[in-house]
Design a protein around this motif. Structure first.
Motif, PDB file in Angstrom:
ATOM      1  N   TRP A   1     109.472 -65.479  10.267  1.00 17.36           N
ATOM      2  CA  TRP A   1     110.191 -64.576   9.346  1.00 17.36           C
ATOM      3  C   TRP A   1     109.310 -63.389   9.178  1.00 17.36           C
ATOM      4  N   LEU A   2     107.916 -63.532   9.329  1.00 19.45           N
ATOM      5  CA  LEU A   2     106.861 -62.387   8.869  1.00 19.45           C
ATOM      6  C   LEU A   2     106.965 -61.523  10.351  1.00 19.45           C
ATOM      7  N   GLU A   3     107.185 -62.044  11.476  1.00 18.78           N
ATOM      8  CA  GLU A   3     107.017 -61.397  12.431  1.00 18.78           C
ATOM      9  C   GLU A   3     108.229 -60.550  12.630  1.00 18.78           C
ATOM     10  N   HIS A   4     109.438 -61.026  12.416  1.00 22.37           N
ATOM     11  CA  HIS A   4     110.580 -60.411  12.399  1.00 22.37           C
ATOM     12  C   HIS A   4     110.707 -59.064  11.239  1.00 22.37           C
ATOM     13  N   SER A   5     110.047 -59.564  10.103  1.00 22.30           N
ATOM     14  CA  SER A   5     109.919 -58.336   9.198  1.00 22.30           C
ATOM     15  C   SER A   5     108.998 -57.309   9.543  1.00 22.30           C
ATOM     16  N   LEU A   6     107.973 -57.604  10.211  1.00 28.16           N
ATOM     17  CA  LEU A   6     107.028 -56.364  10.885  1.00 28.16           C
ATOM     18  C   LEU A   6     107.659 -55.638  11.823  1.00 28.16           C
ATOM     19  N   VAL A   7     108.614 -56.311  12.745  1.00 33.61           N
ATOM     20  CA  VAL A   7     109.341 -55.648  13.752  1.00 33.61           C
ATOM     21  C   VAL A   7     110.232 -54.950  13.311  1.00 33.61           C
ATOM     22  N   ILE A   8     110.940 -55.228  12.361  1.00 35.51           N
ATOM     23  CA  ILE A   8     111.995 -54.151  11.380  1.00 35.51           C
ATOM     24  C   ILE A   8     111.445 -53.204  10.630  1.00 35.51           C
ATOM     25  N   GLY A   9     110.271 -53.571  10.278  1.00 31.31           N
ATOM     26  CA  GLY A   9     109.706 -52.388   9.505  1.00 31.31           C
ATOM     27  C   GLY A   9     109.082 -51.544  10.411  1.00 31.31           C
ATOM     28  N   LEU A  10     108.626 -51.701  11.526  1.00 32.46           N
ATOM     29  CA  LEU A  10     108.005 -50.819  12.465  1.00 32.46           C
ATOM     30  C   LEU A  10     109.114 -49.947  13.110  1.00 32.46           C
ATOM     31  N   SER A  11     110.362 -50.705  13.117  1.00 30.19           N
ATOM     32  CA  SER A  11     111.584 -49.883  13.710  1.00 30.19           C
ATOM     33  C   SER A  11     111.661 -48.804  12.767  1.00 30.19           C
ATOM     34  N   LEU A  12     111.868 -49.193  11.453  1.00 26.17           N
ATOM     35  CA  LEU A  12     112.351 -48.230  10.342  1.00 26.17           C
ATOM     36  C   LEU A  12     111.365 -47.133  10.406  1.00 26.17           C
ATOM     37  N   LEU A  13     110.160 -47.421  10.708  1.00 28.13           N
ATOM     38  CA  LEU A  13     109.098 -46.377  10.630  1.00 28.13           C
ATOM     39  C   LEU A  13     109.377 -45.471  11.618  1.00 28.13           C
ATOM     40  N   LEU A  14     109.239 -45.993  12.783  1.00 33.64           N
ATOM     41  CA  LEU A  14     109.758 -45.162  14.039  1.00 33.64           C
ATOM     42  C   LEU A  14     111.035 -44.332  13.909  1.00 33.64           C
ATOM     43  N   ILE A  15     111.883 -44.952  13.337  1.00 32.81           N
ATOM     44  CA  ILE A  15     113.240 -43.930  13.147  1.00 32.81           C
ATOM     45  C   ILE A  15     112.842 -42.936  11.960  1.00 32.81           C
ATOM     46  N   PHE A  16     112.137 -43.238  11.339  1.00 26.81           N
ATOM     47  CA  PHE A  16     111.502 -42.101  10.076  1.00 26.81           C
ATOM     48  C   PHE A  16     110.809 -41.051  10.726  1.00 26.81           C
ATOM     49  N   PHE A  17     109.857 -41.590  11.720  1.00 26.62           N
ATOM     50  CA  PHE A  17     109.214 -40.520  12.181  1.00 26.62           C
ATOM     51  C   PHE A  17     110.059 -39.604  13.342  1.00 26.62           C
ATOM     52  N   ALA A  18     110.848 -40.336  13.955  1.00 25.64           N
ATOM     53  CA  ALA A  18     111.852 -39.476  14.842  1.00 25.64           C
ATOM     54  C   ALA A  18     112.762 -38.323  13.947  1.00 25.64           C
ATOM     55  N   PHE A  19     113.167 -38.762  12.748  1.00 26.08           N
ATOM     56  CA  PHE A  19     113.598 -37.854  11.952  1.00 26.08           C
ATOM     57  C   PHE A  19     112.907 -36.744  11.562  1.00 26.08           C
ATOM     58  N   ARG A  20     111.736 -37.085  11.259  1.00 27.16           N
ATOM     59  CA  ARG A  20     110.696 -35.688  10.933  1.00 27.16           C
ATOM     60  C   ARG A  20     110.452 -35.106  12.314  1.00 27.16           C
ATOM     61  N   TYR A  21     110.329 -35.569  13.221  1.00 28.13           N
ATOM     62  CA  TYR A  21     110.056 -34.866  14.382  1.00 28.13           C
ATOM     63  C   TYR A  21     111.404 -34.076  14.754  1.00 28.13           C
ATOM     64  N   LEU A  22     112.653 -34.446  14.520  1.00 27.94           N
ATOM     65  CA  LEU A  22     113.908 -33.692  15.006  1.00 27.94           C
ATOM     66  C   LEU A  22     113.914 -32.438  13.947  1.00 27.94           C
ATOM     67  N   VAL A  23     113.562 -32.802  12.718  1.00 30.92           N
ATOM     68  CA  VAL A  23     113.731 -31.542  11.630  1.00 30.92           C
ATOM     69  C   VAL A  23     112.699 -30.504  11.870  1.00 30.92           C
ATOM     70  N   LEU A  24     111.582 -30.902  12.554  1.00 33.42           N
ATOM     71  CA  LEU A  24     110.427 -29.983  12.872  1.00 33.42           C
ATOM     72  C   LEU A  24     111.143 -29.198  14.080  1.00 33.42           C
ATOM     73  N   LEU A  25     111.441 -29.990  15.152  1.00 29.43           N
ATOM     74  CA  LEU A  25     112.031 -29.277  16.184  1.00 29.43           C
ATOM     75  C   LEU A  25     113.311 -28.418  16.099  1.00 29.43           C
ATOM     76  N   SER A  26     113.992 -28.875  14.946  1.00 30.22           N
ATOM     77  CA  SER A  26     115.072 -27.826  14.974  1.00 30.22           C
ATOM     78  C   SER A  26     114.670 -26.682  14.140  1.00 30.22           C
ATOM     79  N   GLU A  27     113.724 -26.792  13.140  1.00 33.04           N
ATOM     80  CA  GLU A  27     113.338 -25.552  12.442  1.00 33.04           C
ATOM     81  C   GLU A  27     112.575 -24.473  13.520  1.00 33.04           C
ATOM     82  N   ARG A  28     111.843 -25.235  14.502  1.00 35.99           N
ATOM     83  CA  ARG A  28     111.121 -24.227  15.624  1.00 35.99           C
ATOM     84  C   ARG A  28     112.362 -23.681  16.469  1.00 35.99           C
ATOM     85  N   ILE A  29     113.401 -24.297  16.724  1.00 35.18           N
ATOM     86  CA  ILE A  29     114.493 -23.697  17.593  1.00 35.18           C
ATOM     87  C   ILE A  29     115.357 -22.975  16.792  1.00 35.18           C
ATOM     88  N   PHE A  30     115.778 -23.279  15.826  1.00 36.97           N
ATOM     89  CA  PHE A  30     116.786 -22.515  14.919  1.00 36.97           C
ATOM     90  C   PHE A  30     116.223 -21.746  13.981  1.00 36.97           C
TER      91      PHE A  30
END
Length: 79
Positions: A47-76
């Motif tokens: 259960w700890l292994e799965h929790s870490l994987v889910i947490g890392l997945s959520l963290l990567l989604i968060f960083f992807a959002f931040r990158y997309l916002v930064l990219l859209s600010e540069r483009i638009f």
């Protein structure tokens, strides 16, 4: 004019939700395959292994959002 702005904000939020729903399982499976065995060797508690994987997945989604916002600010030039 206000109607167009509201629609634009709704589309931005809606697209982010669709992005998260679509990419979370993909990232979760990728991290499970790549880091799952490593976590199993060092942690040993499933259960700890799965929790870490889910947490890392959520963290990567968060960083992807931040990158997309930064990219859209540069483009638009707007948020």
């Amino acid at each position: 004019m206000k109607e167009g702005y509201k629609r634009k904000q709704l589309m931005k939020t809606g697209l982010q939700i669709v992005f998260a729903i679509a990419w979370f399982p993909i990232l979760w499976l990728f991290l499970s395959v790549t880091l799952g065995k490593l976590f199993a060797m060092f942690i040993g508690i499933a259960w700890l292994e799965h929790s870490l994987v889910i947490g890392l997945s959520l963290l990567l989604i968060f960083f992807a959002f931040r990158y997309l916002v930064l990219l859209s600010e540069r483009i638009f030039g707007e948020k």
